[in-house]
Write a protein that holds these residues in place. Structure first.
Motif, PDB file in Angstrom:
ATOM      1  N   LEU A 176       0.842  -1.194   0.000  1.00 58.98           N
ATOM      2  CA  LEU A 176       0.000   0.000   0.000  1.00 58.98           C
ATOM      3  C   LEU A 176       0.874   1.240   0.000  1.00 58.98           C
ATOM      4  N   ILE A 177       0.504   2.236  -0.820  1.00 59.71           N
ATOM      5  CA  ILE A 177       1.205   3.519  -0.861  1.00 59.71           C
ATOM      6  C   ILE A 177       0.243   4.602  -0.391  1.00 59.71           C
ATOM      7  N   LEU A 178       0.659   5.366   0.615  1.00 56.88           N
ATOM      8  CA  LEU A 178      -0.151   6.435   1.190  1.00 56.88           C
ATOM      9  C   LEU A 178       0.413   7.780   0.732  1.00 56.88           C
ATOM     10  N   VAL A 179      -0.299   8.468  -0.157  1.00 53.75           N
ATOM     11  CA  VAL A 179       0.203   9.714  -0.748  1.00 53.75           C
ATOM     12  C   VAL A 179      -0.351  10.922  -0.005  1.00 53.75           C
ATOM     13  N   ALA A 180       0.544  11.678   0.645  1.00 59.59           N
ATOM     14  CA  ALA A 180       0.190  12.936   1.332  1.00 59.59           C
ATOM     15  C   ALA A 180      -0.966  12.767   2.314  1.00 59.59           C
ATOM     16  N   VAL A 181      -1.063  11.602   2.925  1.00 62.58           N
ATOM     17  CA  VAL A 181      -2.187  11.317   3.818  1.00 62.58           C
ATOM     18  C   VAL A 181      -2.120  12.136   5.110  1.00 62.58           C
ATOM     19  N   ASP A 182      -0.954  12.706   5.425  1.00 57.83           N
ATOM     20  CA  ASP A 182      -0.876  13.564   6.614  1.00 57.83           C
ATOM     21  C   ASP A 182      -1.880  14.714   6.542  1.00 57.83           C
ATOM     22  N   GLN A 183      -2.223  15.145   5.321  1.00 60.74           N
ATOM     23  CA  GLN A 183      -3.192  16.233   5.163  1.00 60.74           C
ATOM     24  C   GLN A 183      -4.604  15.820   5.567  1.00 60.74           C
ATOM     25  N   ALA A 184      -4.846  14.509   5.686  1.00 60.62           N
ATOM     26  CA  ALA A 184      -6.180  14.007   6.010  1.00 60.62           C
ATOM     27  C   ALA A 184      -6.319  13.559   7.456  1.00 60.62           C
ATOM     28  N   LEU A 185      -5.216  13.534   8.203  1.00 56.11           N
ATOM     29  CA  LEU A 185      -5.261  13.053   9.582  1.00 56.11           C
ATOM     30  C   LEU A 185      -5.720  14.175  10.506  1.00 56.11           C
ATOM     31  N   LYS A 186      -6.977  14.115  10.917  1.00 58.30           N
ATOM     32  CA  LYS A 186      -7.567  15.192  11.706  1.00 58.30           C
ATOM     33  C   LYS A 186      -7.876  14.793  13.149  1.00 58.30           C
ATOM     34  N   SER A 187      -7.872  13.510  13.443  1.00 55.23           N
ATOM     35  CA  SER A 187      -8.300  13.059  14.759  1.00 55.23           C
ATOM     36  C   SER A 187      -7.553  11.798  15.165  1.00 55.23           C
ATOM     37  N   GLU A 188      -7.755  11.401  16.416  1.00 50.92           N
ATOM     38  CA  GLU A 188      -7.164  10.172  16.907  1.00 50.92           C
ATOM     39  C   GLU A 188      -7.731   8.964  16.169  1.00 50.92           C
ATOM     40  N   TRP A 191       5.351  12.340   2.941  1.00 49.29           N
ATOM     41  CA  TRP A 191       5.197  12.569   4.376  1.00 49.29           C
ATOM     42  C   TRP A 191       5.800  11.406   5.141  1.00 49.29           C
ATOM     43  N   LYS A 192       5.939  11.575   6.461  1.00 44.21           N
ATOM     44  CA  LYS A 192       6.513  10.531   7.300  1.00 44.21           C
ATOM     45  C   LYS A 192       5.538  10.152   8.409  1.00 44.21           C
ATOM     46  N   TYR A 193       5.567   8.866   8.750  1.00 42.32           N
ATOM     47  CA  TYR A 193       4.788   8.371   9.886  1.00 42.32           C
ATOM     48  C   TYR A 193       5.681   7.400  10.649  1.00 42.32           C
ATOM     49  N   ASP A 194       5.777   7.606  11.947  1.00 38.14           N
ATOM     50  CA  ASP A 194       6.684   6.785  12.760  1.00 38.14           C
ATOM     51  C   ASP A 194       6.427   5.293  12.555  1.00 38.14           C
ATOM     52  N   GLY A 195       7.501   4.577  12.216  1.00 37.02           N
ATOM     53  CA  GLY A 195       7.408   3.139  12.075  1.00 37.02           C
ATOM     54  C   GLY A 195       7.106   2.649  10.680  1.00 37.02           C
ATOM     55  N   LEU A 196       6.835   3.572   9.740  1.00 36.67           N
ATOM     56  CA  LEU A 196       6.560   3.180   8.360  1.00 36.67           C
ATOM     57  C   LEU A 196       7.670   3.668   7.437  1.00 36.67           C
TER      58      LEU A 196
END
Length: 351
Positions: free
Chosen positions: A145-157, A178-183
């Motif tokens: 799976l490739i997550l493209v610029a998904v940091d822009q969509a992370l609004k909540s827990e 973008w970066k996400y810890d552990g990925l």
């Protein structure tokens, strides 16, 4: 009862007759195993270019198509899905953005080059539907799976919990831009790009400038240059994500009587909006207001004046993400692989 040995990978010709790999082999004058090597993209055995061409010509002539059901039965769902990649975008607006079009082009081209397929392209919001999530985010559907610029969509827990569920299900998950810890991730350094843009203006003699663009690490990059040169803290003129945002932000600054000597834009699309307003107001660029940006999309070469910008390796970000998957380097946690691609200045006429 299904007898697996009797199932063959096949298609049909124009008359409806079953066409098998044996038919292709006979037409091309090669063995069936050779046909299988070419179709599957198996690189463990070299195939001469002339032989490959004969096989491909036979496939086209006979209208051969692989039988997906047969492949799944022979390989198993998970094995069949192992060369399928899913792509998740931050939102639907991405399809309108030339910057992301280049990233997607890199993903598709590199997947095709390595005999992988892009199984689906979906938006992050859709994953909030548990039924759709379970259908798509499954090893029987995709192998990576490739997550493209998904940091822009992370609004909540809850959104972050979705990312965690993805991590649990799909080992080969790669973040792009973008970066996400552990990925694993492939990106450019937003802060460094903005810093270089601001420093370029300073070196050209533009001592006072403002920033218009995304409220992320780019702001920190501009701030670093401003503070190192005893500048004011009110350099952030407005948040903007697209041309409309750039246009509205510089218009507001102008109407407030604070027209800057130069502008650092967070993206080329924002800069195009800024240039549009300045041109409408007959404010000369760069004689009265200089403009520099980040991205180097194709349109930036054709603005008036042509836009000086930091080149981001957009196509390469997509391609390198696929490379991580193909080469089994898309690990997690201590095995996560992070690639930061460098940026460089493209000098034109806007500053």
């Amino acid at each position: 009862m299904i007898i697996l040995k009797n199932i063959v990978d096949k298609g049909t010709d124009m008359a409806g007759r079953t066409v098998t790999q044996d038919d292709v082999a006979k037409e091309a004058g090669v063995t069936r195993s050779m046909v299988s090597y070419v179709i599957s993209g198996n690189k463990s055995r070299a195939v001469a270019p002339e032989t490959r061409r004969r096989i491909l010509d036979a496939i086209e002539k006979l209208d051969y198509r692989p039988n997906k059901a047969a492949q799944v039965l022979k390989q198993g769902d998970v094995a069949f899905a192992s060369k399928s990649i899913g792509v998740i975008l931050c939102n639907a607006d991405v399809f309108r953005r030339p910057y992301y079009a280049e990233i997607l082009a890199g993903i598709h081209a590199q997947a095709h080059e390595n005999k992988y397929s892009v199984r689906f392209i979906r938006f992050f919001d859709e994953l909030r539907d548990p039924v759709l999530f379970n259908k798509l985010i499954s090893q029987e559907e995709i192998g990576a799976l490739i997550l493209v610029a998904v940091d822009q969509a992370l609004k909540s827990e809850e959104d972050r919990q979705i990312i965690e569920k993805i991590r649990e299900r799909i080992e080969k998950t790669v973040c792009v831009e973008w970066k996400y810890d552990g990925l694993s991730s492939v990106l450019f350094d937003r802060q460094e790009a903005a810093k270089k843009a601001a420093q370029y203006l300073l070196n050209k003699g533009y001592g006072e400038f403002v920033y218009i663009g995304q409220n992320d690490e780019r702001v920190e990059g501009v701030a670093q240059v401003v503070h190192e040169n005893d500048g004011k803290d009110d350099f952030y003129a407005g948040e903007a994500f697209n041309m409309d945002g750039g246009y509205d932000s510089i218009k507001k600054v102008h109407e407030e009587g604070n027209l800057p000597r130069a502008v650092v834009c967070g993206s080329d699309e924002v800069a195009i909006g800024v240039l549009c307003y300045l041109n409408e107001q007959k404010i000369a660029v760069p004689e009265q207001v200089a403009v520099i940006s980040i991205d180097n999309i194709e349109f930036s070469e054709y603005t008036f004046p042509p836009l000086t910008t930091m080149n981001v390796q957009k196509y390469s970000m997509g391609a390198r993400a696929v490379d991580l998957i193909v080469k089994d380097n898309a690990g997690q946690n201590e095995n996560a692989f992070v690639i930061t691609l460098p940026v460089n200045i493209v000098e034109r006429k806007s500053c």
